[in-house]
Design an enzyme around this catalytic site. Sequence first.
Site, PDB file in Angstrom:
ATOM      1  N   ASP A   1       0.752  -1.046  -0.014  1.00  0.00           N
ATOM      2  CA  ASP A   1       0.114  -0.091   0.031  1.00  0.00           C
ATOM      3  C   ASP A   1       0.950   1.161   0.091  1.00  0.00           C
ATOM      4  OD1 ASP A   1      -1.592   2.216   0.690  1.00  0.00           O
ATOM      5  OD2 ASP A   1      -2.470   1.161   2.268  1.00  0.00           O
TER       6      ASP A   1
ATOM      7  N   SER B   1       2.098  13.875 -14.527  1.00  0.00           N
ATOM      8  CA  SER B   1       0.810  13.905 -15.402  1.00  0.00           C
ATOM      9  C   SER B   1       1.073  15.464 -16.444  1.00  0.00           C
ATOM     10  CB  SER B   1      -0.625  13.846 -15.085  1.00  0.00           C
ATOM     11  OG  SER B   1      -1.437  14.285 -15.775  1.00  0.00           O
TER      12      SER B   1
ATOM     13  N   TYR C   1      -7.177  15.337  -8.992  1.00  0.00           N
ATOM     14  CA  TYR C   1      -6.184  14.620  -9.720  1.00  0.00           C
ATOM     15  C   TYR C   1      -4.949  15.565 -10.205  1.00  0.00           C
ATOM     16  CZ  TYR C   1      -3.888  11.625 -12.961  1.00  0.00           C
ATOM     17  OH  TYR C   1      -2.803  10.876 -13.862  1.00  0.00           O
TER      18      TYR C   1
ATOM     19  N   LYS D   1      -1.045  15.646  -8.960  1.00  0.00           N
ATOM     20  CA  LYS D   1       0.082  15.445  -9.674  1.00  0.00           C
ATOM     21  C   LYS D   1       0.920  16.415  -9.918  1.00  0.00           C
ATOM     22  CE  LYS D   1      -0.616  11.318 -10.964  1.00  0.00           C
ATOM     23  NZ  LYS D   1       0.234  10.215 -10.803  1.00  0.00           N
TER      24      LYS D   1
END
Length: 252
Positions: free
Chosen positions: A60, A138, A151, A155
Site C-alpha cells: 500500500d 501528468s 487529480y 500530480k
Amino acid sequence: MGRVQDKVALVTGGASGVGRETVKLLLEEGAFVAISDINVEAGQAFAAECGERALFVRHDVASEDDWRAAIAAVQQRFGPLDILINNAGILIPGSIATATLAQFRQLMQVNADSCFVGCQQGIEAMKERGGSIVNMASVSSWLPIEGYAGYSASKAAVGALTRASALYCRNNSLPVRVNSLHPDGIYTPMMQASAPGVPAKFLLFDAQKNPKGRAALPEQIAKVLLFLASDDSQAISGAEIRADSAILGTGL
C-alpha cells in the site's frame, strides 16, 4: 549487457498498465525487479510469469510501514536498491464544484503522499551507492483539466516534490537523481475505465491517423522510464520530462 544490468529496481503499481510494461522492460535490460502492488493475485501471477529475477511485494503506497517492508524485502532478496519507479496512482473525476473533500484527500494520499514517502525512503536507501528515482506525474500538473481538479492537484504536488527532492540530493552531495515524468493520456485499464466503450483508435495519438488523440501506449512510456532509470540519463535530475506529443503547444 543491458542498460540496467544487475541493478535492483522497485516499481510501484507494477502489476498492470505502465508499471507492468516497465517491469518487463527493466527485466529485459538486465535488472532485478520488485513488483509492488496492492493487487496480490495479479502481482503474484505476474511475478511467477517473470521468473527468478522478479519478486512480488504486497504494498500500500500510502503506508510508511509498507514502504519500509517493501524496501527491506527487495534488499534482502536482491541487494541494495538502485532504481525506484513511483508509478502507482488512481484517477477520480470531479471538478472543483463536484468533487468531494474525501475524494481530494484520497487522490493526494495515493498519488502524492506515496511519492513523498517513496522519495524519502528511497533516498535513504540509495544515498551511499547512488541511484535513480522517477515519479509518475501528468500533463495535468500544469495543464488545466476542469473535470479532474483533485487529480491535477495531486500530480502538481508530485512535480514540486520531485524538484525539491532533487535539489536536496544535489545540495547534500547525494548521488541520487530524482525526476518526474509527465505523460498525457496512457491507454491503460485506468484510462479505459474513464472512457467506457470508446475504441482505442479514437484515444491513441497517431500523427497521421488521429493527431488529436491524447493517449500513448504503456510500452512507449515504459521506454522513457527506462531511460530515466538508467545511467544514460546521468546528467538529468530535478527535471519534468513531458511525454505528451506536444500537447502544450496546442493550447488544449
